[in-house]
Design an enzyme around this catalytic site. Structure first.
Site, PDB file in Angstrom:
ATOM      1  N   ASP A 263     -10.871   1.909  -3.082  1.00  0.00           N
ATOM      2  CA  ASP A 263     -11.481   1.654  -1.770  1.00  0.00           C
ATOM      3  C   ASP A 263     -12.992   1.711  -1.882  1.00  0.00           C
ATOM      4  OD1 ASP A 263      -9.121   1.252  -0.539  1.00  0.00           O
ATOM      5  OD2 ASP A 263      -8.997   3.203   0.417  1.00  0.00           O
TER       6      ASP A 263
ATOM      7  N   ASP B 220       0.834  -1.201   0.000  1.00  0.00           N
ATOM      8  CA  ASP B 220       0.000   0.000   0.000  1.00  0.00           C
ATOM      9  C   ASP B 220       0.873   1.257   0.000  1.00  0.00           C
ATOM     10  OD1 ASP B 220      -2.288   1.521   0.166  1.00  0.00           O
ATOM     11  OD2 ASP B 220      -2.994   0.679   2.061  1.00  0.00           O
TER      12      ASP B 220
HETATM   13  C1  DGJ Z   1      -5.792   2.007   1.965  1.00  0.00           C
HETATM   14  C2  DGJ Z   1      -6.176   0.793   1.191  1.00  0.00           C
HETATM   15  O1  DGJ Z   1      -6.690   1.165  -0.049  1.00  0.00           O
HETATM   16  C3  DGJ Z   1      -7.157  -0.033   2.003  1.00  0.00           C
HETATM   17  O2  DGJ Z   1      -7.584  -1.137   1.266  1.00  0.00           O
HETATM   18  C4  DGJ Z   1      -6.497  -0.448   3.287  1.00  0.00           C
HETATM   19  O3  DGJ Z   1      -5.432  -1.317   3.031  1.00  0.00           O
HETATM   20  C5  DGJ Z   1      -6.019   0.777   4.033  1.00  0.00           C
HETATM   21  N1  DGJ Z   1      -5.189   1.615   3.216  1.00  0.00           N
HETATM   22  C6  DGJ Z   1      -5.257   0.382   5.273  1.00  0.00           C
HETATM   23  O4  DGJ Z   1      -4.747   1.456   5.932  1.00  0.00           O
END
Ligand code: DGJ
Length: 747
Positions: free
Chosen positions: A524, A464
């Site tokens: 997300d 990430d």
């Molecule tokens: C952003 C990501 O897009 C989410 O899926 C998740 O992993 C969060 N970060 C965790 O902080």
């Protein structure tokens, strides 16, 4: 095949061709890029080249063909009479590189700077251009469904030069076009926009330090009137994760100049004598079968030449990710309970997301630290992973290695490791980036991530990165080279680890990241209706095998929209399926539905992940040999629904196909006081009987089977009638808003 004859170069295969000519003054002209032409065609096309009109400056007074401003070029200079957009600008000096030679060879020209690139069977043309003190190598690599371009600038002089702008490719295309870009932001990635390309420049650029969710690096040029299935469409993309730039502009002569490369915004790269600068690789494809044909070319290219070799056509596991279910609030007991449930539902991989290390109990602390939080995970990662493996699932882990919270042991020890500029640090999601241009920072990340992967036997990594950069220009490019170094050192020796990259969702959905890991978390926003846009737009440039696509809870966290579980499944099927919700809250009927989803997905996984993808009028289709899966998405239900058709693409006209809809179910509770329409007895909608029945019982819905020829399926066969106040009938589609119907068609 690449051929050369009297200063003419033809790159040609059955799908695509590019025709270049060296002009008498040593300019590199592009006479054709598009459909396949033969050498005989090329000879005819070359002999038809005229002088052009509207000439201003001539490179050679006696040669009316030597006006750079009006020629269709495949490279150009600056300050030397071509006043269209230049691919190369050096501080305080003109550039006028002319043809000096060529090489044709099998395979690719390997990068030397660490930039990722396409690999696999290919043939390459290297064109050498020169001017006093500078050398330029242009690489044109012919793959089966795309051509890539990149260049290397060499300082052959005695003093340093500053590159302010260097594009990976430039070309002039005859004709009128529209430019389609994919823009947005967090939870709203990939909004498709189309603008006419006229005499003012249309630009697609990111300056956030990364390829970004604001403007995906990929863009399209389509002839006016092109449709999904017909008309000429060009697709362009860049194998790069940093700031990017793409632009198109029509000239008075009706040539559209197209450029693509690193964003020149604030870019300044000092090239010392003897130094060389490599650009990222630009990808170009073409189809006269409309947007669909162009997309399929891109998909083949990405599946065959971009994703790491180990993962090319390698089936991806159905995963469970704990993030949306738990966020930071978990411990070993909670995770093992979820893992057991996930296994029962058919998941094959359990992914522990954010929050497993340091003081990471929210997003304000802990990033940069790698010590496992023993309060949450008393047996450590290995202990947890072993227990999950004992249940029969693989174990995957989330990392965010490029970032640091100011409230972390790492920052307290090495504040100088954070990426800063001359101003006070500015945070994004309470975090700073680590300065990946520093070798010691890269070593720290490589050592820590590698040792965790090896000790806990991790087979999947979610990588990430949750903020934009502050670095500008050359530093931003250096950062990206640092990132590629880190990714290469961790994952090249561990090819079997499935790397899914992520950046606040789809903030780095690009071909550069895909060279290291075969899938990317799209967004997300997992609301399926939003995903129709996000995955639908991504499908123009990227194959569905690259989409991380999860089923999550309804009402949805980002939209508050309630959607049927079937539709959440159906949308996620067209990608790499996962589940990301609190499994403790599932009703028995939902558990049954998810079990049915994972079973169906596994049965047809190759088709879903790697089948040929078609965008339909009202849905998506994938076809792999004799198997086709097609889903029709219904949107908001009208009161008086018209006829809906199942209209498919790419099937064999005379062949007979059996089709059947995937068994769907109706929850009793969704009918409220109308339950009398669907149940044999009249029940109180708020009574215990109906509430209990709703948890356990469902009614079959929309059962549709039949046989039809490919021709009939292409013309469209009527789907079952939709609910229109008509009571219950399992041979009707009693769907709610946002319903969908998945068909399995077998030849
Ligand atoms: C952003 C990501 O897009 C989410 O899926 C998740 O992993 C969060 N970060 C965790 O902080």
């Amino acid at each position: 095949m690449i051929t050369h004859e009297n200063g003419v170069f033809l790159l040609q295969n059955p799908a695509i061709s590019l025709l270049l000519r060296v002009s008498p003054r040593g300019l590199l002209e592009q006479l054709h890029f598009g459909g396949s032409v033969t050498l005989a065609d090329a000879r005819a096309m070359t002999s038809l080249v005229g002088p052009g009109w509207g000439c201003g400056i001539l490179l050679e007074e006696s040669d009316s063909e030597s006006c750079p401003d009006v020629r269709p070029l495949a490279w150009s200079g600056s300050g030397r009479g071509d006043y269209r957009e230049s691919p190369l600008e050096l501080a305080g000096q003109s550039t006028d590189l002319r043809y000096a030679g060529f090489r044709i060879f099998d395979g690719i020209a390997p990068m030397e700077s660490g930039l990722p690139q396409a690999t696999g069977p290919a043939e390459t043309l290297e064109i050498i251009m020169e001017q006093e003190g500078l050398g330029l190598k242009l690489y044109f690599t012919l793959f089966d469904t795309a051509i890539t371009r990149r260049c290397v600038l060499e300082n052959t002089g005695n003093s340093s030069v500053t590159i302010q702008k260097i594009m990976s490719m430039v070309m002039d295309l005859p004709g009128n076009y529209e430019m389609t870009t994919f823009d947005g932001g967090w939870i709203a990635e990939m909004r498709k926009h189309t603008l006419p390309v006229q005499d003012s420049r249309v630009v697609n650029e990111s300056v956030t330090g990364f390829s970004s969710n604001r403007h995906n690096p990929g863009f399209l040029l389509s002839e006016i009137g092109a449709t999904e299935d017909a008309g000429r469409v060009y697709g362009f993309n860049l194998v790069y994760t940093g700031n990017h730039y793409g632009a198109a502009q029509r000239s008075l002569q009706g040539l559209t100049r197209v450029v693509q490369g690193i964003s020149p915004s604030n870019f300044a790269w000092e090239l010392q004598p003897g130094g060389r600068f490599e650009t990222p690789e630009a990808v170009m494809t073409w189809s006269d079968e409309g947007f669909g044909g162009m997309s399929r070319n891109m998909h083949t290219f990405v599946n065959q030449h971009i994703v790491p070799e180990y993962w090319r056509y390698h089936l991806r596991p159905v995963l469970y990710n704990d993030w949306e279910g738990c966020m930071f609030d978990f411990n070993q007991r909670i995770l093992l309970n979820l893992a057991k449930k996930a296994k029962d539902l058919g998941c094959e991989l359990f992914v522990l997301d954010d929050g497993w290390f340091g003081q990471r109990n929210d997003d304000k602390a802990g990033l940069g630290d790698y010590s496992v939080n023993k309060k949450k995970l008393p047996s450590g990662l290995k202990g947890l992973a072993d227990r999950i493996r004992a249940m029969g699932m693989e174990f995957g882990l989330w990392f965010e290695p490029e970032s640091v919270n100011m409230d972390s042991d790492l920052y307290r020890k090495h504040p100088d490791w954070a990426l800063t500029d001359e101003f006070a640090p500015i945070q994004g999601r309470h975090q700073l980036l680590l300065d990946l241009t520093k070798p010691e920072v890269r070593d720290y990340i490589v050592e820590n991530v590698s040792s965790i992967l090896d000790t806990a036997g991790i087979t999947y990594v979610k990588w990430d990165m949750n903020r934009h950069s502050v670095a500008l220009g050359a530093k931003a490019h250096d950062y990206i080279l640092g990132l590629y170094d880190v990714l290469g050192r961790i994952f090249k020796p561990r090819p079997q680890v499935l790397l899914e990259s992520c950046s606040s969702g789809g903030n780095r959905f690009d071909l550069g990241m895909l060279c290291f890991g075969p899938q990317i978390w799209c967004s997300d926003d997992t609301d399926p209706i939003e995903r129709l846009t996000i995955q639908g737009s991504l499908s123009y440039l990227y194959p569905q095998s690259t989409f991380g696509a999860h089923v999550s809870a309804a009402p949805h966290a980002q939209t508050l929209r309630t959607t049927p579980l079937t539709t959440r499944g159906n949308v996620s099927f067209f990608g790499c399926l996962g589940y990301e919700l609190d499994l403790n809250h599932l009703l028995p009927v939902e558990e049954k539905e998810i079990q049915a989803q994972t079973a169906l997905y596994k049965q047809y996984r190759r088709c879903f992940q790697f089948g040929t993808f078609y965008r339909l009028e009202n849905g998506w289709q994938v076809t792999d040999g004799d198997i086709t899966m097609a889903c029709i998405f219904s949107g908001c239900r009208p009161a008086a629904p018209g006829y809906d058709y199942l209209r498919l693409k790419g099937l064999k006209k005379g062949k007979t196909y059996h089709f059947r809809s995937r068994p769907q179910t109706l929850r009793l509770g969704q009918f409220g006081s109308l339950v009398k329409h669907v149940a044999p007895v009249n029940l109180n909608p708020n009574g215990i009987i109906l509430r209990t029945a709703d948890k356990h019982l469902t009614l079959p819905d929309g059962e549709h089977t039949g046989t039809a020829t490919g021709g009939a399926l292409a013309a469209g066969i009527p789907m079952l009638p939709a609910f229109r106040g008509s009571g219950y009938d399992k041979q009707q589609r009693t769907q709610l808003d946002f319903g969908s119907s998945l068909y399995i068609i077998e030849g």
